[in-house]
Scaffold this motif. Sequence first.
Motif, PDB file in Angstrom:
ATOM      1  N   LYS A  94       0.832  -1.211   0.000  1.00 47.88           N
ATOM      2  CA  LYS A  94       0.000   0.000   0.000  1.00 47.88           C
ATOM      3  C   LYS A  94       0.862   1.256   0.000  1.00 47.88           C
ATOM      4  O   LYS A  94       0.596   2.212  -0.728  1.00 47.88           O
ATOM      5  CB  LYS A  94      -0.947  -0.003   1.199  1.00 47.88           C
ATOM      6  CG  LYS A  94      -2.137  -0.947   1.052  1.00 47.88           C
ATOM      7  CD  LYS A  94      -3.103  -0.789   2.203  1.00 47.88           C
ATOM      8  CE  LYS A  94      -4.236  -1.800   2.100  1.00 47.88           C
ATOM      9  NZ  LYS A  94      -5.194  -1.497   1.028  1.00 47.88           N
ATOM     10  N   HIS A  95       1.906   1.261   0.843  1.00 43.88           N
ATOM     11  CA  HIS A  95       2.789   2.425   0.903  1.00 43.88           C
ATOM     12  C   HIS A  95       3.599   2.562  -0.385  1.00 43.88           C
ATOM     13  O   HIS A  95       3.811   3.678  -0.882  1.00 43.88           O
ATOM     14  CB  HIS A  95       3.704   2.326   2.116  1.00 43.88           C
ATOM     15  CG  HIS A  95       2.982   2.466   3.417  1.00 43.88           C
ATOM     16  ND1 HIS A  95       3.564   2.167   4.633  1.00 43.88           N
ATOM     17  CD2 HIS A  95       1.722   2.883   3.697  1.00 43.88           C
ATOM     18  CE1 HIS A  95       2.692   2.396   5.606  1.00 43.88           C
ATOM     19  NE2 HIS A  95       1.573   2.823   5.062  1.00 43.88           N
ATOM     20  N   GLU A  96       4.066   1.445  -0.922  1.00 49.61           N
ATOM     21  CA  GLU A  96       4.756   1.492  -2.211  1.00 49.61           C
ATOM     22  C   GLU A  96       3.824   2.034  -3.291  1.00 49.61           C
ATOM     23  O   GLU A  96       4.234   2.834  -4.136  1.00 49.61           O
ATOM     24  CB  GLU A  96       5.216   0.087  -2.621  1.00 49.61           C
ATOM     25  CG  GLU A  96       6.387  -0.455  -1.846  1.00 49.61           C
ATOM     26  CD  GLU A  96       6.832  -1.802  -2.363  1.00 49.61           C
ATOM     27  OE1 GLU A  96       7.999  -2.154  -2.174  1.00 49.61           O
ATOM     28  OE2 GLU A  96       6.002  -2.511  -2.984  1.00 49.61           O
ATOM     29  N   GLY A  97       2.575   1.598  -3.248  1.00 54.10           N
ATOM     30  CA  GLY A  97       1.617   1.986  -4.278  1.00 54.10           C
ATOM     31  C   GLY A  97       1.281   3.456  -4.272  1.00 54.10           C
ATOM     32  O   GLY A  97       1.231   4.101  -5.329  1.00 54.10           O
ATOM     33  N   ILE A  98       1.077   4.023  -3.076  1.00 52.70           N
ATOM     34  CA  ILE A  98       0.698   5.434  -3.036  1.00 52.70           C
ATOM     35  C   ILE A  98       1.882   6.323  -3.387  1.00 52.70           C
ATOM     36  O   ILE A  98       1.731   7.356  -4.058  1.00 52.70           O
ATOM     37  CB  ILE A  98       0.077   5.800  -1.672  1.00 52.70           C
ATOM     38  CG1 ILE A  98      -0.761   7.079  -1.821  1.00 52.70           C
ATOM     39  CG2 ILE A  98       1.123   5.967  -0.586  1.00 52.70           C
ATOM     40  CD1 ILE A  98      -1.761   7.280  -0.717  1.00 52.70           C
ATOM     41  N   ALA A  99       3.097   5.904  -2.979  1.00 55.48           N
ATOM     42  CA  ALA A  99       4.293   6.669  -3.355  1.00 55.48           C
ATOM     43  C   ALA A  99       4.496   6.625  -4.860  1.00 55.48           C
ATOM     44  O   ALA A  99       4.803   7.645  -5.496  1.00 55.48           O
ATOM     45  CB  ALA A  99       5.518   6.116  -2.636  1.00 55.48           C
ATOM     46  N   THR A 100       4.296   5.456  -5.447  1.00 61.00           N
ATOM     47  CA  THR A 100       4.427   5.302  -6.899  1.00 61.00           C
ATOM     48  C   THR A 100       3.414   6.176  -7.625  1.00 61.00           C
ATOM     49  O   THR A 100       3.741   6.835  -8.619  1.00 61.00           O
ATOM     50  CB  THR A 100       4.218   3.830  -7.298  1.00 61.00           C
ATOM     51  OG1 THR A 100       5.222   3.022  -6.676  1.00 61.00           O
ATOM     52  CG2 THR A 100       4.302   3.646  -8.808  1.00 61.00           C
ATOM     53  N   ALA A 101       2.187   6.193  -7.133  1.00 62.48           N
ATOM     54  CA  ALA A 101       1.123   6.970  -7.774  1.00 62.48           C
ATOM     55  C   ALA A 101       1.426   8.466  -7.731  1.00 62.48           C
ATOM     56  O   ALA A 101       1.224   9.185  -8.722  1.00 62.48           O
ATOM     57  CB  ALA A 101      -0.212   6.684  -7.096  1.00 62.48           C
TER      58      ALA A 101
END
Length: 303
Positions: A94-101
Motif C-alpha cells: 500500500k505504501h509502495e503503491g501510493i508513493a508510486t502513484a
Amino acid sequence: MFNKKQIAMIGLSKDLLAYQTGDRIDTISSYTESYDTSRGVVQEAFNTLEDEKAIKRSKRGTLGTYLTEIDYIKLWKYTLETISGVSPLPYTKKHEGIATAIYKEMEKNEIPFHFAYMQGAENRIQGVITGKYNFAILSKSAAVELVKDYDVSIAMEFADYSYLSGYVYLYTDENVFDRKKLRVGRDLSSPDHTKWMEILAREKEIEVEYIDIQYTRMVPAIIEGKIDLTIYNKDTVDKPGIFTGVSFREVEANPGIGNECRAVLVVCNEFPGISNLLKQIIDEKEVALVQQEVIEGKRVPVY
C-alpha cells in the motif's frame, strides 16, 4: 543571479499560489513595496504570467483586481522550486503503491519532485512544520489527532484503507489475552499506535506497563521478551507468523475503521498554496488505480 523581473516573478508566483479563483489580489503598489522594485517591473511580471496563462486578471475599477483563472502548476514552475514529500517507510504494498502513484502524477505534470521516508507520523509532521518537506503522508486517524497540536491541515484524502488494511496484535504467549498485567510496546511518535494500545488497556481491563519503543523495533522486542504484546500493521503479516515464534491476532475494529485507515496528505497552514497545487496535480482516482496495480503486481513500484 536573477534580474529584478525574475525576482518579482518568483515572488508573485509563490504569493498567487495561495489564492482562489474569484479572489481579489493586492495592488501593484503593495507588490512594488513587498519586492522593493518599480511598478513597471511588477506590471511586466504580471503580464508575463498572464501571457503564459498562469493567471487571468479582471480589473473592476475601485473594487480592485480579481483573479478569474489560476493554473497552480504553471505558477509553481515559475517559483523554480522542487516539491518534496515525506512518506512512511515503504515496507508494504500500500505504501509502495501510493508513493508510486504520487511520483507518476508529478512526472505527468513535469513537476520536479522527491520523496523522503520516515517512520512516525509526528516525525513527518515536524518535517513539514520546519519547511523541510511540503507535505506528509499520514493515516487520517493520525492526522486528525496531530492537527490539534500543530499548525497543519489535511489537503487531500484518498480511498478507505489506502493507508493500511487494519491492525493485528503481535505476541509469543498464546495465553497473553488471559493475563491481567502486560508489558505493551508503544511508539509515542505514532498517534495510531498509541491510541490502539490505550484502547486495548481500557477494553480488556488489564494493567498495562507501557514500554516505549520505536515501531521498527517492536518485533525484535517481542522475540527478545522485552514486551508481551504490541500492535502492528496488518499489511506486513502474510502468514500466521511473521518470524519464528511470533503470532498475531486481528484487532477488532469499529465500522468506521476504513475512514481512519485512509491515506491523507497534510500540509503546513503557513504555506496554503501547497494545498491548492497538490489538488491540481494529484488525481485521487488515478492514485487508487496505480496503488491497486502495485498491490496486484501489475506495476513495478517506483519510489
